[in-house]
Each structure stands twice: as structure tokens, then as C-alpha cells.
Design a protein around this motif. Structure first.
Motif, mmCIF file in Angstrom:
data_model
loop_
_atom_site.group_PDB
_atom_site.id
_atom_site.type_symbol
_atom_site.label_atom_id
_atom_site.label_comp_id
_atom_site.label_asym_id
_atom_site.label_seq_id
_atom_site.Cartn_x
_atom_site.Cartn_y
_atom_site.Cartn_z
ATOM 1 N N VAL A 1 0.854 -1.206 0.000
ATOM 2 C CA VAL A 1 0.000 0.000 0.000
ATOM 3 C C VAL A 1 0.886 1.251 0.000
ATOM 4 N N LYS A 2 1.929 1.286 0.860
ATOM 5 C CA LYS A 2 2.835 2.449 0.941
ATOM 6 C C LYS A 2 3.577 2.661 -0.381
ATOM 7 N N ILE A 3 4.023 1.577 -1.038
ATOM 8 C CA ILE A 3 4.775 1.694 -2.301
ATOM 9 C C ILE A 3 3.891 2.250 -3.418
ATOM 10 N N LYS A 4 2.593 1.848 -3.499
ATOM 11 C CA LYS A 4 1.670 2.349 -4.522
ATOM 12 C C LYS A 4 1.492 3.868 -4.372
ATOM 13 N N GLU A 5 1.364 4.329 -3.122
ATOM 14 C CA GLU A 5 1.174 5.769 -2.875
ATOM 15 C C GLU A 5 2.385 6.566 -3.356
ATOM 16 N N ILE A 6 3.567 6.018 -3.104
ATOM 17 C CA ILE A 6 4.796 6.720 -3.504
ATOM 18 C C ILE A 6 4.933 6.735 -5.023
ATOM 19 N N ASN A 7 4.575 5.667 -5.725
ATOM 20 C CA ASN A 7 4.662 5.625 -7.193
ATOM 21 C C ASN A 7 3.725 6.651 -7.826
ATOM 22 N N LYS A 8 2.572 6.893 -7.215
ATOM 23 C CA LYS A 8 1.634 7.897 -7.698
ATOM 24 C C LYS A 8 2.271 9.289 -7.640
ATOM 25 N N GLN A 9 2.976 9.560 -6.531
ATOM 26 C CA GLN A 9 3.658 10.855 -6.373
ATOM 27 C C GLN A 9 4.793 10.994 -7.401
#
Length: 920
Positions: A673-681
Motif C-alpha cells: 500500500v505504501k509503495i503504490k502511494e509513492i509511485n503515484k507521487q
């Protein structure tokens, strides 16, 4: 002598006659004291109260003196207690000073032996010098002006002598000053010559800066004209260069405009590039965050793996300990063995404590013995030092005896019996005050003699390897006399002041004491005190002693073989030379024995301490062995309890590990979940970066176009400058020349101002002061060029340097000396006139005084000669002088002859007898 006595003297000579002790001197003393005389004039008592009759508290003297028109009565009351006097004149109280004035007015001189001669002062009369006798005679019978003339003559002569010395000294000083003035005159002439050169040097040095100023002023005018010429040329060149200069300035303005545009474009590009870099850094940061999330998940995974391993290992350890516990036998009873070991340990500790106490006691005893040994060694050192002093005394006084002593000490093995060193070393006086009795009793040869117990040893010593030494040796008697008893106990002699026999006053080795008792009977010679000397006659008669000592004398009594009478002789005791330094041999022997005992005791203590230390080591080894045995027994009893406790602790640890389990599936989902949020940024950041890249491309195109324009414009500017360069070089050269001349002109102007200031300062002129006329006249006679001035200056300085050691003070000193010579000449003339006046006064007074003195002495001589002739003797009195001008040495000489066979002799204190002096 008298309670009351009244005396009525008659005219002229009064004679008082009487046997000894009848009171003649009382009358003479009363006359002296009653006329204000001092007790010292009489030569008897020194206090006035001692002249009063014994038993009385007060004494009175009353004297009536003839005086015209009325007599004067002087009364003196003397008080014994206060030793004071009260005076009365004509029954009225008066002071001593008033009484002395009245007596002096009558020319009464009780202190003049020529007028008043007490019996006890006759000897003093004969001791009067000729000068004193003349003055006393003048005072007593001469006219009042006679003694006054004599005093004036002495004073005049003293002044005359002083003036003669003064004139002699001043004449010498005047001659020296004239010689010094002559030397000063030469220096003054040289000074004036030197001053001429110095004045010329000063004038040259004044003109020199003016010449320098004039030279620099001319240079300044010349440079100023050249500068103005160059200035005109520079203006013409600038007008020719004006068109090229304008085109070059326009080209530079265009270049500056392009440069501003280029800097603005570059700044915009730099700003966008910075933003692009920030976006790239943000993308890199997001990649790092993703890596950190993956790293955290891997760590959770590793932690769970480690937890599973620890659970497995803990279970395995619990299983092993449980198997050991199951197999362990029922705990045996070890307490009796432990108690037995404890009892043994307690016994060992008690024994070790006892040994420690013994060691402490022995160490304290050893320290005490070592301190006592040190004290004994120090005391023996002191005694040996005293013995060394005695040996040095022997060596200094008797070298041969000292050499023989050294030989004896090295060769004691050659003798059969005990040998004694010289008696002065062997005898030890108990009290140094008694040393003089022993030394005065024993002969000088025996006091340094060696003492032997047998004749053979003495002969061996005297041969002494054929050494030629002069020494004394004696042999002790075969039968010991050291214990001989005195003829009577000392207690019987106490009544005469005796307190001991000689033998009891000192210690000595047995052979020495035996010899002294046999040869000198020291056991039977008593020593007394001052009381013994006071009753010595009684002691000799009643005791029948042959030898004895008092405090300071030795008495020897001999009985005549014919008359049987006792003949005594006494001699004063000499101070001790050898025995005043004494060594107590008993103390020395006791100390040596004590030292040996202490050494033995210290050896015994060291042996006992060594044994105790060995026993301590053995007990310590047994103690360690028992403690190890006790430790093993205790460990055997504690092993089961330890295992049960350890297993319980491990079970607790196992339960904690099971509770700390990690859910890896859950952790994996959270990380995704944390990695998906960072890829969006990251996607948003990439979009912004592409937009910035599109903006920066047109700006770079503009930058290239501006650079091309800058290049074309710079080439145009360089072309114009190359065309302008030829004229510019000529213009710059002219500008440089102008600057150089302008600077040179300024420097020369400043130098002119400085030289003008210096020239006026050298001449002592103020800023607005006109140039003095005397300087103008003087400068006209001097050279006008620096070279000539410097040449003359050098020459004049060389000449002036030849006059060394001169200063203006030479002239001052010369004038001062001249003035002092004039003053001294006048002073000397004045003193010479004063001296002549004194000589005239002396001549006049001398004539008057000598006429009076000669008449007086002729009268005295006539009567004196007549009186001696009546006794069939010869006597004469005359005026004696050694030098006619030395009036203080004039005197009366008395010459007498009492026997016809002798010549006339001057009356002196030593030549005549007492009776002859008294008659004279």
C-alpha cells in the motif's frame, strides 16, 4: 679627730706640728673644704660626707678671711646622709657660685699646689711639669697682669703660628694658581683660533641651504616651462583622436546592451535548470523511500526467522537440563563434612592470629633494639672523637711518642701481657676541673710514658725494629698497688676542707693505676679547697701530711733530718694540657658490651621471625586447601536447586518468545500500500519535469543568437581600436611625459619650500622676517657654488678638529682664575699685615711679661738658694725655655744638691728620695 677645734693663724708662714694621728690633716682638710675646694684636691676620700667625724650626722667649717674694709666669714655645713653641703657668707645663706666668686676675688687658689700643698699631694707637686709649675707660680704669687700677659703671649703666638701657616699655604696656592693661569692662557688663545674656524663653518653652513634653494628654484622654473609646452601638444593630439573615439564608444554601448540581454537570458535558464534539478532530487528521494519500505519488511522477515530458531534452542536446553535433573540421585547429606571443614578452618585462623601477634611483638622488639643500637653507636662515635682529639694533641706536642703509639697498635701480637698506651690517653679524669691536680702531680715524662706489666715486653717495645724514637716506658710493679689503702680515711680530713684523694678523681687501667700508686702514692695525696689554704699552717701541724693540694696550689712538706722541723713549700698549679679532654672508659666498655648483647639479640629475633614466617606459609597453604574442599561440597549440594531454577527461567523465556510472533502476510500488504502511494507521487513529479524541459529549449536558442551578435560587435570594436591605436600610442606618450613633468614640478616646488624653510631656520629667521643685512654682506665674501662651499667646509672642519678638548668654559675658567688670583693676592696682603701686627704685639707683651717673670724668679731663687745653704745643701730656681718663641713651653726648673759629692740635679718624681722631695 676633733669634735670642736678653733685655729688662729698668724701672719706669713704658719706651721702645724704634731705626732701621727693628732689631727694635722684635719685642719688642712677643713681649710680646703671651707674655701670651696673639692675632695679630689686632698687625695683622700672622694665624697664630702666621709670627712665628717664618725658617729656624727653633720659637720661645720667656718673660716674668717681678712678683707678691707670688712672681713668675710664663710661657713660650710656638710650632711652625711645626703652627702650635700649648705653655704653661708657672713651668716647668710649663699650659693656655691657666690662663694667661689668671693674666694677668687681674694686670689685664693686651693687647687694650686704652689699656694696650697696638702701632705698627700707632695708627690703630685714633684710630678708637675716645668710649664705647670710656672703657671701655678704666676697664679699664686705673681701680679694679676703677669699671668694675663703669659696667656696673651700664648694666644698671640698661636695666632702668629696660624697666620704664618696660612700665609705659607696661600703663597704656595697663589704660585700654583699663576702656573695654572699660564697654562689656561695657551688654551684660551687656541680657543679663539678655533672659534674663528667654527664661526666660518657656521656662516658657510648658513649659506649652503640658500645656494641649494637657488639651484632647485632654477630647476623648478625650467621643468615648469617644459610641462606647459607638453600640455599644448597633448591638447592637439586629443582633438585629432575624437572621431575614432566616438565610434569606439558607440560599439562599447552596443556590447553593453547585448551583455545585459545575455545575462538576463542566462539567469532565466539557470532558474529553470534549478527547478529541474529539484524535481530530479524529489524522484530520487521517492526511490529511497520505496527501498526503505522493502528493507523494513526484510528485517521483519529475518526477525521472525530468528525467533523460531531461539524457540527451538530453548526447548532443546530445557530438555537437556530436565534429563540431567531426572537422572540426578537424591541429594545426599553433606552438612557433617562441611561442619568438619569449618572447625579445621577456625583452628587454622586462631593459630594464624597468634603467629601474627608474635610477629608484631618481635618486630616491635627488633625496632626497639635497633634504635638502642643506633644510640650506642652514636655515643661510641662521640667517645672515639674525644680519643681522636687526645691523640691529635699528643701528635702535635710529641711526634715520637705518637709514632711509637702507631707502631704498638700494629704489633700487639709481639707482646706476652697487656700493654698500655701513654698515660695521657689511658687516664680519664671524672671531672675536667680535677685534671690540673693529676697533671701537676705526675711528671711530664711519665704522663706520656707507655706502661707494661713485664720487663720483657718493655724491652721488646724499646727495641722497636731499631726505630730511633725518643719515648718513655715504665713497668708496673710485680705486686699490684692499685688497691692500696690511704694512711687514714678521707672523712677524718673533711674538717680541713679536703674532699677526696687523687686516686678517686680519675680512672685508669689496672697497670697504670698500680704504677701511679707505687710511684706517686696517688691513693694517699688529698685534695682540698680554698678553706684548706686559709688554714694551711694548722693543716701542716696537725695532719703530718707530706703532700696535699688546695684549690690552686700544691704543698710539699719535708722534715729536717737534723732539726726535725717541718719545711713546707708551695707552688701554683699549672693549667692542664693533656687530661682536660677525658673519655669515660667504664661507659665505653659498658656501651661496647651492650652493643654485643644487642647484636646477639637481633640475631635471635631474626631466627625466630624466620621460623614464624615459614609456619605462616604452611598454615596459609592448609587454609587454601580446606577452603577449596568446602567450596566443592557446597557446589555439590547446590547443583539440583540451580538446575530447577534455570529450567524455570528458560520456560519463562520460551513463553515470552511465543508471545512475540510476527504476522508476515499482514506486514507484506501494508508495505505494498505504501509503495503504490509513492509511485503515484513519482508520476506527478515526472509530468512537472517534462513541462520545465519544454520551457528551457527556446531560451537556449535565444542564448545562441545573442552570442553570435556579441561576437560580430566585438570584432567591429577591435577593428576600430586597431585603427585608433597608432594615434593612441602617441597620445599616451604625451600624457605620460606630461604626468612626469607635472610630478617633477610638484616635487621641486615642495623641495623649494622645504629648502627655504630650512635656510631660514639655519639663519634663525622667522616666517615673515626680512633677510638681515649682515648675512647679505657676509654671504657676498663666500663662494656661490655648492662644490666650493663643501670644499671650504671640509677644510675648515679639518682645521677645527685639530683643536680638541676645548670648550667655552676655558675662557670662563681663565677669567675666573684671574679673578681668584687678584682676590687671593689682596687676602694674602691683608693677612701679612695682620701677622706683622701680631709680631709687634708679641714683642711688646713679651718685654713686659719677661721683666715681671725674671724679677719674680730671681726673688724665689735668692730665697731658695739661701734656705738650702743654711742646710749645707745647694738649690737654685731658674726660668727654663727650649725655644724663645714657644711661650707655652716656658717653665720653672728646680735644681737641688743634697750631698757634696753629687752634682746639681733637676727635681723629678724619680731621682730624689721622698724626704728630699718634701724638703724641696
Amino acid at each position: 679627730t676633733y669634735t670642736v677645734c678653733e685655729v688662729h693663724p698668724g701672719p706669713n708662714l704658719n706651721v702645724v706640728l704634731g705626732a701621727n694621728g693628732t689631727g694635722k690633716s684635719s685642719i688642712v682638710c677643713a681649710i680646703c673644704l671651707g674655701l670651696a675646694g673639692k675632695p679630689s684636691f686632698l687625695g683622700r676620700a672622694d665624697k664630702i660626707g666621709l670627712f665628717v667625724k664618725q658617729g656624727c650626722m653633720k659637720g661645720v667649717v667656718e673660716i674668717e678671711l681678712f678683707r678691707s674694709p670688712d672681713n668675710i666669714i664663710i661657713t660650710r655645713e656638710i650632711y652625711v646622709v645626703s652627702n650635700a653641703s649648705v653655704w653661708f657668707i657672713n651668716r647668710k645663706p649663699a650659693t656655691l657660685k657666690t662663694v667661689e666668686e668671693q674666694i677668687a676675688a681674694l686670689n685664693i687658689q686651693v687647687d694650686n699646689l704652689c699656694q696650697f700643698l696638702p701632705q698627700d699631694k707632695v708627690g703630685e707637686f714633684t710630678r708637675l711639669s716645668k710649664t705647670e709649675l710656672l703657671e701655678a707660680t704666676e697664679k699664686s704669687i705673681g701680679s694679676p697682669e703677669m699671668y694675663q700677659f703669659h696667656c696673651e703671649l700664648k694666644n698671640f703666638r698661636e695666632k702668629e703660628r696660624e697666620l704664618e701657616n696660612l700665609c705659607r699655604e696661600k703663597t704656595t696656592s697663589l704660585e700654583k694658581m699663576k702656573q695654572r693661569l699660564e697654562r689656561y692662557k695657551q688654551d684660551v688663545d687656541r680657543y679663539h683660533e678655533c672659534k674663528h674656524h667654527v664661526d666660518l663653518i657656521e656662516m658657510l653652513e648658513r649659506k649652503r641651504p640658500w645656494v641649494q634653494y637657488e639651484d632647485v628654484r632654477k630647476q623648478h622654473e625650467e621643468v615648469k616651462q617644459n610641462r606647459n609646452q607638453i600640455k599644448k601638444e597633448l591638447k592637439s593630439l586629443k582633438e585629432m583622436q575624437a572621431p575614432w573615439t566616438k565610434q569606439i564608444e558607440e560599439a562599447e554601448e552596443n556590447l553593453m546592451s547585448l551583455d545585459v540581454k545575455t545575462r538576463d537570458n542566462t539567469a532565466e535558464i539557470r532558474n529553470i535548470s534549478q527547478k529541474c534539478k529539484e524535481k530530479q532530487d524529489a524522484l530520487e528521494m521517492k526511490d529511497k523511500q520505496i527501498e526503505e519500505i522493502n528493507q523494513a519488511f526484510r528485517m521483519k522477515k529475518d526477525e521472525e526467522t530468528n525467533r523460531q530458531k531461539k524457540i527451538y534452542q530453548t526447548q532443546k536446553i530445557i530438555e537437556e537440563w530436565q534429563n540431567e535433573l531426572d537422572t540426578m540421585a537424591v541429594c545426599e547429606n553433606l552438612q557433617p563434612q562441611i561442619d568438619a571443614v569449618n572447625i579445621e578452618l577456625k583452628k587454622l585462623q586462631e593459630e594464624r592470629a597468634n603467629i601474627d601477634n608474635d610477629v608484631s611483638d618481635l618486630r616491635a622488639e627488633k625496632t626497639s633494639q635497633e634504635q638502642e643500637k643506633k644510640r650506642i653507636i652514636d655515643r661510641l662515635g662521640q667517645l672515639n672523637n674525644i680519643m681522636h682529639m687526645k691523640e691529635e694533641n699528643l701528635k702535635m706536642r710529641h711526634q715520637d711518642t705518637h709514632s711509637a703509639l702507631m707502631w704498638l697498635r700494629k704489633n700487639k701480637d709481639k707482646f706476652k701481657k697487656k700493654t698500655c698506651e701513654p698515660m695521657m690517653l689511658e687516664i680519664n679524669v671524672k671531672d675536667s676541673r680535677h685534671a690540673k691536680y693529676i697533671e701537676n702531680h705526675i711528671s711530664g715524662n711519665d704522663i706520656r710514658a707507655f706502661v707494661f706489666e713485664c720487663q720483657e715486653d718493655m724491652e721488646t717495645f724499646l727495641v722497636r725494629d731499631h726505630q730511633k724514637l725518643r719515648v718513655n716506658a715504665v713497668c708496673a710493679p710485680d705486686r699490684s698497688c692499685a688497691e692500696n689503702l690511704p694512711s687514714r680515711p678521707i672523712e677524718e680530713l673533711y674538717q680541713y676542707g679536703f674532699y677526696s684523694y687523687l686516686r678517686e678523681l680519675f680512672d685508669a687501667p689496672h697497670p697504670v693505676m698500680s704504677y701511679l700508686c707505687s710511684q706517686y702514692r696517688v691513693h694517699d695525696v688529698p685534695v682540698g679547697t680554698e678553706k684548706t689554704r686559709e688554714i694551711i699552717e694548722r693543716v701542716i701541724q696537725e695532719t703530718n701530711l707530706r703532700q696535699m693540694y688546695t684549690a690552686e696550689e700544691k704543698y710539699v712538706i719535708k722534715v729536717s733530718a737534723y732539726t726535725k722541723q717541718s719545711l713546707s713549700s708551695n707552688t701554683c698549679l699549672k693549667e692542664a694540657q693533656f687530661l682536660s679532654i677525658s673519655v669515660n672508659t667504664d661507659e665505653r666498655g659498658q656501651l661496647e658490651n651492650q652493643q654485643q648483647d644487642i647484636n646477639n639479640m637481633l640475631k635471635s629475633l631474626d631466627a625466630r621471625l624466620t621460623a614464624l614466617f615459614d609456619r605462616q606459609k604452611l598454615l596459609e597453604h592448609k587454609d587454601n586447601k580446606l577452603r577449596q574442599e568446602k567450596k566443592e561440597l557446597l557446589e555439590r549440594g547446590n547443583r539440583r536447586r540451580q538446575l530447577e531454577s534455570k529450567i524455570g527461567v528458560k520456560y519463562d523465556s520460551l513463553r515470552q518468545l511465543e508471545q512475540d510472533a510476527i504476522d508476515l502476510e499482514k506486514e507484506f500488504q501494508l508495505a505494498n500500500v505504501k509503495i503504490k502511494e509513492i509511485n503515484k507521487q513519482k508520476a506527478e513529479l515526472v509530468t512537472e519535469l517534462m513541462h520545465l524541459m519544454k520551457r528551457i529549449i527556446p531560451l537556449n536558442v535565444i542564448k545562441v543568437a545573442l552570442a553570435l551578435q556579441m561576437t560580430r560587435m566585438t570584432a567591429e570594436k577591435n577593428r576600430l581600436r586597431s585603427e585608433h591605436k597608432a594615434g593612441t600610442i602617441q597620445l599616451r606618450a604625451a600624457q605620460q611625459r606630461f604626468c612626469e613633468l607635472d610630478n617633477k614640478k610638484q616635487l621641486l616646488y615642495e623641495k623649494c619650500v622645504e629648502l627655504m624653510k630650512k635656510a631660514r631656520q639655519v639663519c634663525g629667521l622667522g616666517p615673515n622676517q626680512d633677510f638681515p643685512k649682515e648675512f647679505q654682506v657676509a654671504f657676498q665674501t663666500l663662494p656661490s657654488t655648492l662644490e666650493e662651499i663643501d670644499a671650504i667646509l671640509s677644510e675648515e672642519k679639518t682645521r677645527a678638529s685639530c683643536f680638541t678638548g676645548l670648550s667655552p668654559s676655558v675662557v670662563d675658567e681663565y677669567n675666573k682664575q684671574l679673578q681668584e688670583i687678584q682676590q687671593l693676592t689682596e687676602y694674602l696682603e691683608e693677612k701679612k699685615n695682620e701677622l706683622n701686627n701680631y709680631k709687634q704685639n708679641i714683642s711688646q707683651v713679651k718685654e713686659k711679661w719677661l721683666s715681671l717673670v725674671k724679677v719674680m724668679i730671681e726673688q724665689i731663687n735668692g730665697k731658695f738658694s739661701r734656705f738650702f745653704s743654711s742646710m749645707q745643701c745647694v738649690g737654685e730656681v731658674d726660668l727654663h725655655m727650649e725655644n724663645e718663641e714657644e711661650y707655652e713651653k716656658y717653665g720653672i726648673r728646680i735644681r737641688v744638691k743634697f750631698h757634696s759629692s753629687t752634682e746639681l740635679h733637676e727635681l723629678t718624681p724619680y731621682h730624689q728620695s721622698g724626704g728630699e722631695k718634701t724638703v724641696s
